[in-house]
Design a protein around this motif. Sequence first.
Motif, PDB file in Angstrom:
ATOM      1  N   GLU A  91     103.362 -38.757   6.541  1.00 15.29           N
ATOM      2  CA  GLU A  91     102.746 -37.433   6.628  1.00 15.29           C
ATOM      3  C   GLU A  91     101.271 -37.526   6.995  1.00 15.29           C
ATOM      4  OE1 GLU A  91     103.541 -34.854   3.319  1.00 15.29           O
ATOM      5  OE2 GLU A  91     105.377 -35.962   2.948  1.00 15.29           O
ATOM      6  N   ILE A  92     100.577 -38.481   6.381  1.00 18.55           N
ATOM      7  CA  ILE A  92      99.166 -38.659   6.704  1.00 18.55           C
ATOM      8  C   ILE A  92      99.008 -39.132   8.140  1.00 18.55           C
ATOM      9  CG2 ILE A  92      97.089 -39.996   6.168  1.00 18.55           C
ATOM     10  CD1 ILE A  92      97.979 -39.888   3.202  1.00 18.55           C
ATOM     11  N   ARG A  93      99.885 -40.014   8.596  1.00 23.79           N
ATOM     12  CA  ARG A  93      99.831 -40.474   9.993  1.00 23.79           C
ATOM     13  C   ARG A  93      99.998 -39.290  10.944  1.00 23.79           C
ATOM     14  NH1 ARG A  93     104.075 -44.086  10.596  1.00 23.79           N
ATOM     15  NH2 ARG A  93     105.351 -42.386  11.357  1.00 23.79           N
ATOM     16  N   GLU A  94     100.941 -38.387  10.651  1.00 23.33           N
ATOM     17  CA  GLU A  94     101.128 -37.193  11.489  1.00 23.33           C
ATOM     18  C   GLU A  94      99.857 -36.350  11.544  1.00 23.33           C
ATOM     19  OE1 GLU A  94     104.510 -34.820  10.401  1.00 23.33           O
ATOM     20  OE2 GLU A  94     105.811 -36.582  10.275  1.00 23.33           O
ATOM     21  N   LEU A  95      99.209 -36.180  10.396  1.00 25.25           N
ATOM     22  CA  LEU A  95      97.976 -35.392  10.362  1.00 25.25           C
ATOM     23  C   LEU A  95      96.862 -36.068  11.156  1.00 25.25           C
ATOM     24  CD1 LEU A  95      97.991 -34.249   6.633  1.00 25.25           C
ATOM     25  CD2 LEU A  95      98.385 -32.823   8.655  1.00 25.25           C
ATOM     26  N   LEU A  96      96.781 -37.384  11.085  1.00 23.19           N
ATOM     27  CA  LEU A  96      95.744 -38.110  11.817  1.00 23.19           C
ATOM     28  C   LEU A  96      95.962 -38.050  13.332  1.00 23.19           C
ATOM     29  CD1 LEU A  96      95.344 -41.252   9.542  1.00 23.19           C
ATOM     30  CD2 LEU A  96      93.679 -39.398   9.856  1.00 23.19           C
ATOM     31  N   LEU A  97      97.220 -37.966  13.753  1.00 24.39           N
ATOM     32  CA  LEU A  97      97.534 -37.945  15.187  1.00 24.39           C
ATOM     33  C   LEU A  97      97.592 -36.539  15.774  1.00 24.39           C
ATOM     34  CD1 LEU A  97     100.323 -40.686  15.268  1.00 24.39           C
ATOM     35  CD2 LEU A  97      97.933 -40.898  16.000  1.00 24.39           C
ATOM     36  N   GLN A  98      97.559 -35.535  14.922  1.00 24.77           N
ATOM     37  CA  GLN A  98      97.671 -34.139  15.365  1.00 24.77           C
ATOM     38  C   GLN A  98      96.563 -33.784  16.354  1.00 24.77           C
ATOM     39  OE1 GLN A  98      98.370 -31.405  12.143  1.00 24.77           O
ATOM     40  NE2 GLN A  98      97.104 -29.869  13.107  1.00 24.77           N
ATOM     41  N   GLN A  99      96.947 -33.098  17.414  1.00 23.32           N
ATOM     42  CA  GLN A  99      95.981 -32.635  18.423  1.00 23.32           C
ATOM     43  C   GLN A  99      96.064 -31.130  18.545  1.00 23.32           C
ATOM     44  OE1 GLN A  99      93.674 -34.396  20.074  1.00 23.32           O
ATOM     45  NE2 GLN A  99      94.324 -36.194  18.927  1.00 23.32           N
ATOM     46  N   PRO A 100      95.003 -30.387  18.379  1.00 20.93           N
ATOM     47  CA  PRO A 100      93.699 -30.900  17.973  1.00 20.93           C
ATOM     48  C   PRO A 100      93.724 -31.309  16.499  1.00 20.93           C
ATOM     49  CG  PRO A 100      93.628 -28.517  18.025  1.00 20.93           C
ATOM     50  CD  PRO A 100      94.997 -28.937  18.539  1.00 20.93           C
ATOM     51  N   PHE A 101      92.839 -32.235  16.153  1.00 19.82           N
ATOM     52  CA  PHE A 101      92.762 -32.722  14.782  1.00 19.82           C
ATOM     53  C   PHE A 101      92.297 -31.606  13.856  1.00 19.82           C
ATOM     54  CE2 PHE A 101      90.380 -34.518  11.228  1.00 19.82           C
ATOM     55  CZ  PHE A 101      91.364 -35.313  10.664  1.00 19.82           C
ATOM     56  N   GLU A 102      92.924 -31.514  12.711  1.00 13.24           N
ATOM     57  CA  GLU A 102      92.563 -30.520  11.700  1.00 13.24           C
ATOM     58  C   GLU A 102      92.175 -31.271  10.422  1.00 13.24           C
ATOM     59  OE1 GLU A 102      94.662 -26.657   9.561  1.00 13.24           O
ATOM     60  OE2 GLU A 102      95.685 -27.709  11.171  1.00 13.24           O
ATOM     61  N   PRO A 103      90.928 -31.120   9.949  1.00 13.50           N
ATOM     62  CA  PRO A 103      90.504 -31.823   8.732  1.00 13.50           C
ATOM     63  C   PRO A 103      91.435 -31.528   7.558  1.00 13.50           C
ATOM     64  CG  PRO A 103      88.633 -30.792   9.797  1.00 13.50           C
ATOM     65  CD  PRO A 103      89.864 -30.276  10.491  1.00 13.50           C
ATOM     66  N   PHE A 104      91.555 -32.506   6.653  1.00 10.75           N
ATOM     67  CA  PHE A 104      92.402 -32.331   5.483  1.00 10.75           C
ATOM     68  C   PHE A 104      91.806 -33.076   4.299  1.00 10.75           C
ATOM     69  CE2 PHE A 104      94.070 -35.942   7.849  1.00 10.75           C
ATOM     70  CZ  PHE A 104      94.343 -36.889   6.882  1.00 10.75           C
ATOM     71  N   LEU A 105      92.272 -32.712   3.103  1.00  9.67           N
ATOM     72  CA  LEU A 105      91.836 -33.355   1.867  1.00  9.67           C
ATOM     73  C   LEU A 105      92.972 -34.167   1.290  1.00  9.67           C
ATOM     74  CD1 LEU A 105      90.096 -30.404  -0.004  1.00  9.67           C
ATOM     75  CD2 LEU A 105      88.974 -32.382   0.965  1.00  9.67           C
ATOM     76  N   ILE A 106      92.616 -35.276   0.688  1.00 13.29           N
ATOM     77  CA  ILE A 106      93.581 -36.061  -0.075  1.00 13.29           C
ATOM     78  C   ILE A 106      93.159 -35.934  -1.533  1.00 13.29           C
ATOM     79  CG2 ILE A 106      94.433 -38.362  -0.574  1.00 13.29           C
ATOM     80  CD1 ILE A 106      94.145 -38.978   2.399  1.00 13.29           C
ATOM     81  N   ARG A 107      94.059 -35.391  -2.347  1.00 15.26           N
ATOM     82  CA  ARG A 107      93.806 -35.254  -3.773  1.00 15.26           C
ATOM     83  C   ARG A 107      94.540 -36.378  -4.483  1.00 15.26           C
ATOM     84  NH1 ARG A 107      96.399 -31.408  -7.285  1.00 15.26           N
ATOM     85  NH2 ARG A 107      97.069 -30.393  -5.387  1.00 15.26           N
ATOM     86  N   VAL A 108      93.836 -37.113  -5.341  1.00 11.72           N
ATOM     87  CA  VAL A 108      94.432 -38.250  -6.033  1.00 11.72           C
ATOM     88  C   VAL A 108      94.716 -37.907  -7.485  1.00 11.72           C
ATOM     89  CG1 VAL A 108      93.442 -39.966  -4.476  1.00 11.72           C
ATOM     90  CG2 VAL A 108      92.170 -39.289  -6.486  1.00 11.72           C
ATOM     91  N   THR A 109      95.490 -38.742  -8.140  1.00 11.18           N
ATOM     92  CA  THR A 109      95.944 -38.471  -9.502  1.00 11.18           C
ATOM     93  C   THR A 109      94.799 -38.357 -10.495  1.00 11.18           C
ATOM     94  OG1 THR A 109      96.335 -40.837  -9.791  1.00 11.18           O
ATOM     95  CG2 THR A 109      98.234 -39.482  -9.189  1.00 11.18           C
ATOM     96  N   SER A 110      93.654 -38.961 -10.210  1.00 11.90           N
ATOM     97  CA  SER A 110      92.493 -38.872 -11.101  1.00 11.90           C
ATOM     98  C   SER A 110      91.784 -37.528 -10.981  1.00 11.90           C
ATOM     99  CB  SER A 110      91.499 -39.986 -10.786  1.00 11.90           C
ATOM    100  OG  SER A 110      90.940 -39.782  -9.498  1.00 11.90           O
ATOM    101  N   GLY A 111      92.168 -36.720  -9.976  1.00  6.94           N
ATOM    102  CA  GLY A 111      91.534 -35.431  -9.752  1.00  6.94           C
ATOM    103  C   GLY A 111      90.498 -35.456  -8.637  1.00  6.94           C
ATOM    104  N   GLU A 112      90.117 -36.641  -8.204  1.00  2.65           N
ATOM    105  CA  GLU A 112      89.156 -36.736  -7.106  1.00  2.65           C
ATOM    106  C   GLU A 112      89.794 -36.269  -5.808  1.00  2.65           C
ATOM    107  OE1 GLU A 112      86.239 -40.282  -7.547  1.00  2.65           O
ATOM    108  OE2 GLU A 112      88.237 -40.960  -8.189  1.00  2.65           O
ATOM    109  N   ARG A 113      88.930 -35.783  -4.898  1.00  5.21           N
ATOM    110  CA  ARG A 113      89.406 -35.317  -3.598  1.00  5.21           C
ATOM    111  C   ARG A 113      88.551 -35.956  -2.522  1.00  5.21           C
ATOM    112  NH1 ARG A 113      90.889 -29.226  -4.582  1.00  5.21           N
ATOM    113  NH2 ARG A 113      89.625 -28.829  -2.761  1.00  5.21           N
TER     114      ARG A 113
END
Length: 80
Positions: free
Chosen positions: A5-27
């Motif tokens: 899924e992350i690979r698809e987002l990275l290759l998307q044209q045009p690129f659309e910024p995204f956030l990764i939320r981790v289990t510790s709550g950090e983004r």
Amino acid sequence: MIRDEIRELLLQQPFEPFLIRVTSGERYEVRNSELAALLKSAIFIAFPNSDRRVIVPFLHVAAVEIRNGRERPASGKPKR
């Protein structure tokens, strides 16, 4: 799988910024596809205009939030 899924987002044209939320709550915001690299079991994210970087294991990814408000939990299915 979250890696795909992350690979698809990275290759998307045009690129659309995204956030990764981790289990510790950090983004972590991926602002540019050139500032991220997929590793075998993690994602490397660099931050512009600094020496800051992070390696986030896919096991710790709780959700991927696309900047238009959609959220994808780590299971890979979009939240409604």
